[in-house]
Structure formats: C-alpha cells, structure tokens
Design a protein around this motif. Structure first.
Motif, PDB file in Angstrom:
ATOM      1  N   ASN A 117     102.411 115.662  75.229  1.00 44.48           N
ATOM      2  CA  ASN A 117     101.241 116.533  75.243  1.00 44.48           C
ATOM      3  C   ASN A 117      99.943 115.739  75.387  1.00 44.48           C
ATOM      4  OD1 ASN A 117     103.084 118.527  74.784  1.00 44.48           O
ATOM      5  ND2 ASN A 117     102.057 119.391  73.007  1.00 44.48           N
ATOM      6  N   ALA A 118      98.972 116.362  76.042  1.00 44.24           N
ATOM      7  CA  ALA A 118      97.651 115.757  76.192  1.00 44.24           C
ATOM      8  C   ALA A 118      96.716 116.270  75.095  1.00 44.24           C
ATOM      9  CB  ALA A 118      97.072 116.082  77.562  1.00 44.24           C
ATOM     10  N   ASN A 119      95.743 115.444  74.727  1.00 48.43           N
ATOM     11  CA  ASN A 119      94.684 115.846  73.805  1.00 48.43           C
ATOM     12  C   ASN A 119      93.460 116.253  74.610  1.00 48.43           C
ATOM     13  OD1 ASN A 119      96.269 115.205  71.551  1.00 48.43           O
ATOM     14  ND2 ASN A 119      95.568 113.073  71.533  1.00 48.43           N
ATOM     15  N   PRO A 120      92.567 117.058  74.039  1.00 44.54           N
ATOM     16  CA  PRO A 120      91.361 117.460  74.789  1.00 44.54           C
ATOM     17  C   PRO A 120      90.421 116.290  75.009  1.00 44.54           C
ATOM     18  CG  PRO A 120      91.243 118.222  72.517  1.00 44.54           C
ATOM     19  CD  PRO A 120      92.620 117.676  72.712  1.00 44.54           C
ATOM     20  N   PRO A 121      89.610 116.341  76.051  1.00 42.73           N
ATOM     21  CA  PRO A 121      88.621 115.278  76.283  1.00 42.73           C
ATOM     22  C   PRO A 121      87.759 115.050  75.037  1.00 42.73           C
ATOM     23  CG  PRO A 121      88.711 116.764  78.166  1.00 42.73           C
ATOM     24  CD  PRO A 121      89.563 117.389  77.096  1.00 42.73           C
ATOM     25  N   GLY A 122      87.481 113.772  74.758  1.00 48.44           N
ATOM     26  CA  GLY A 122      86.676 113.438  73.592  1.00 48.44           C
ATOM     27  C   GLY A 122      87.486 113.206  72.335  1.00 48.44           C
ATOM     28  N   SER A 123      88.813 113.355  72.410  1.00 48.50           N
ATOM     29  CA  SER A 123      89.662 113.143  71.237  1.00 48.50           C
ATOM     30  C   SER A 123      89.775 111.656  70.908  1.00 48.50           C
ATOM     31  CB  SER A 123      91.063 113.709  71.471  1.00 48.50           C
ATOM     32  OG  SER A 123      91.022 115.100  71.672  1.00 48.50           O
TER      33      SER A 123
END
Length: 361
Positions: A117-123
């Motif tokens: 899974n990817a995390n949101p930008p800025g994580s």
C-alpha cells in the motif's frame, strides 16, 4: 588461492562485525507470499500471529485489509489491534500505519497486511513497506503478506501473463531482507470462477503466476545463500542445480514449454536442453512445424539435440539420465496418455511436467 589471499582485510572484518550486530538488534521479517488473490495468505499471516500469542509472544495487529472473511474476524477478535489512521488527500482515502503508536507500544511482533500500500503525499514514508523497515530497525519483528504482482521487478512478467499491472509495488531488495518467506500455495483449480474458454485462459494465467511465485521465493533463498557465502569468504563449489529437458515434436506447444523452461533455468542458474526423437515418416507440414520449434529452441538458448531410437520413451529417458536431467517438459494431446504414463513410470529420478499440445489436424 593461498591462506593469505583468503584472509579478509580489516575493513571487510569491520563490515562483517557491523552486519552481525545489526542482525542481532533488528526485528525479524517473515513474508507470506501469494500468487493471486484468495490463496489465503492473509489468513495464514493472522493465524501465525494467533499461534505465536498462544505461545506467549507479545503480538499486535498493525494493519488489516478491507473485506475480511469470518475466519479472519474470529482470529482478530482475540488479538490486540492498533488501528490504522484514515487520511484523505485529493479526494482519496488512505489507511496509514500508526507508526508512532506502534513505536510506543513496541510489541515483539506486528502483523501487517497490505504491504504494498501507498501512503498519502507528505507522509512519514511514501510507502508502507518503508514503515515496516523502520519497525524492523527499532527491533520489532514483522509478519506480513504480499502477492507476486506487487514485486516491482516482476511486474513486467505479471503484465505479460495477465495484461494488468498493480498500481503499487515493493522492491525485490526488501523481500531479500526477509528472514523467512513462506509461499502460500493453492491449486489454481480452487480459484477458478469461469468455465469454457475463459476458464482455460484463467487457469493458464494462474498456473504461470503460481510458477512465478515459487521461482521468486527460490531465487531469494539462492541470493541469500550467496550473500552468506560471500560474507564468510566461502567459495561456491556447487554447479547448476537444475537441468531441464524440453521434448519437442511437430505438434508440441514449444513456445510455452521453452519459455517456462528458460524461466526455471535462469532462476535456478541451471541449463536448458531441447531434444527430439527423429521420425522418418514426417509430412511436409509436420517437418515445417518441427523445424520452427527447433529454431525457437535455439533462439531461446537451449542446447538442441537430435536423438535416434525406435521407442520414444526409452530414448528420452536414456538421454535424460546421461545428461543428468532433473526436469522433463513434454506435451500431450487428448487421448494420447499412453506414452505419457510410460514416461512418468520410467522417469523415477526426474520430475515430469505435462503441457497441452495441438491435436492432429
């Protein structure tokens, strides 16, 4: 090479000591690797956590994929869960590991589903597998689950097989860090949900994905062994482990057999051979087909052998024994099981893999 030549330099000794110290303080990583959805890798992961908790280990759940089954829900009801944090970005929802809470809790083992899974930008980290790396570096062991289509280096091959490409991926180097990889294997037949031609195509795809997962796991183990030998200054003295023989005929599905054989040979650092038993009564069409198959075998790097013998099975088996073959790939059409059964009976020391081929026109 003399004993002096084999002696490691001070820099190499320091690197080995530092690597050993890191391994002692780092958490252990176990990966349940699947070849498709619904093979049961998530259940196996959570069930492993249940069994470890019953043995007295401190186990928590760090991430659960949506749409869990009743058997997984029953396991989760008896485990401590540190929920993921829901975040929104550009109209999209992300379920993010609560890394800070896991650091504070610092269990022995964390169960984490959805590794790719990817995390949101800025994580804190762009992707979940990087969060897992931080947990491992803090001394927390992680058990996780992953499908082969989410391995970055395998995505081109998966796309060739299925026509689809996963949006997110995990690098192969991360998988190579695993202390244990367990392939969650299930017969492709149990995953089929179609009949007819669609079912046959789905079965083919699942079979190739299954093979890809098994070979990937073996490749990782082989790489880890080589790293160990290199780190300890042990020269590798073993030869090719796999010697694969593809049996060619005018009607054999040479492309499928040769591609599969080449993948196996490359993964296991083995050898690929192709052989045909000469027949004196071939018609023009069959001769053309056989020549095309032999040409393809050469293009794929196989050693091509022409064999003479009055009995196909005896000739192939005797040749395989002299060449130290480990696997025989052969085609068959409907109603022609006799020679195949004889080959299986005679090939006690070989694995025999059967591929469907063209029926006579």
């Amino acid at each position: 090479m003399s004993a002096t030549d084999r002696r490691p330099s001070p820099e190499e000794l320091l690197r080995r000591v530092q690597a050993d110290e890191l391994r002692e303080t780092r958490g252990r990583l176990k990966v349940f690797l699947g070849y498709a959805s619904r093979v049961g890798k998530s259940f196996r992961m959570f069930d492993e956590g249940r069994r470890r908790r019953e043995r007295g280990q401190d186990v928590v759940v760090g991430a659960v994929q949506g749409g869990i089954t009743s058997d997984i829900a029953a396991i989760l009801s008896n485990l401590e869960v540190i929920p993921t944090v829901t975040e929104r970005h550009a109209g999209k929802e992300y379920e993010v590991l609560d890394v800070a809470a896991l650091f504070r809790r610092h269990p022995e083992v964390v169960l984490i589903d959805g590794l790719a899974n990817a995390n949101p930008p800025g994580s804190r980290n762009p992707q979940r597998w990087q969060d897992v790396q931080e947990l491992l570096d803090r001394g927390v062991s992680v058990i996780t689950a992953l499908n082969v289509q989410h391995i970055a280096e395998e995505q081109n091959e998966v796309e060739r097989i299925t026509g689809k490409r996963a949006a997110y991926s995990v690098p192969l180097d991360f998988l190579r860090e695993a202390d244990e990889i367990e392939v969650v294997d299930a017969p492709p037949e149990v995953l089929l949900n179609r009949g007819g031609e669609q079912g046959a195509e789905q079965a083919r795809q699942l079979g190739e994905l299954r093979e890809l997962a098994l070979l990937l796991a073996a490749d990782v183990v082989d790489w880890q062994l080589q790293q160990y030998l290199d780190e300890h200054g042990v020269p590798a003295s073993f030869a090719a482990q796999e010697r694969i023989l593809v049996c060619l005929t005018p009607r054999s599905n040479a492309d499928d057999m040769l591609r599969s054989g080449r993948r196996n040979a490359e993964r296991f650092h083995g050898a690929l051979l192709a052989a045909y038993v000469e027949q004196g009564n071939l018609g023009a069409v069959d001769r053309q087909r056989l020549d095309a198959n032999l040409t393809l075998a050469g293009e794929m790097g196989a050693e091509v052998h022409s064999l003479k013998g009055s009995d196909f099975v005896t000739t192939i088996v005797e040749f395989a024994r002299t060449q130290r073959i480990t696997q025989i790939f052969i085609g068959h059409s409907q109603g022609s099981r006799g020679p195949i059964d004889r080959l299986i009976d005679a090939a006690e020391e070989f694995d025999v893999r059967i591929f469907p081929q063209r029926d006579a026109q």
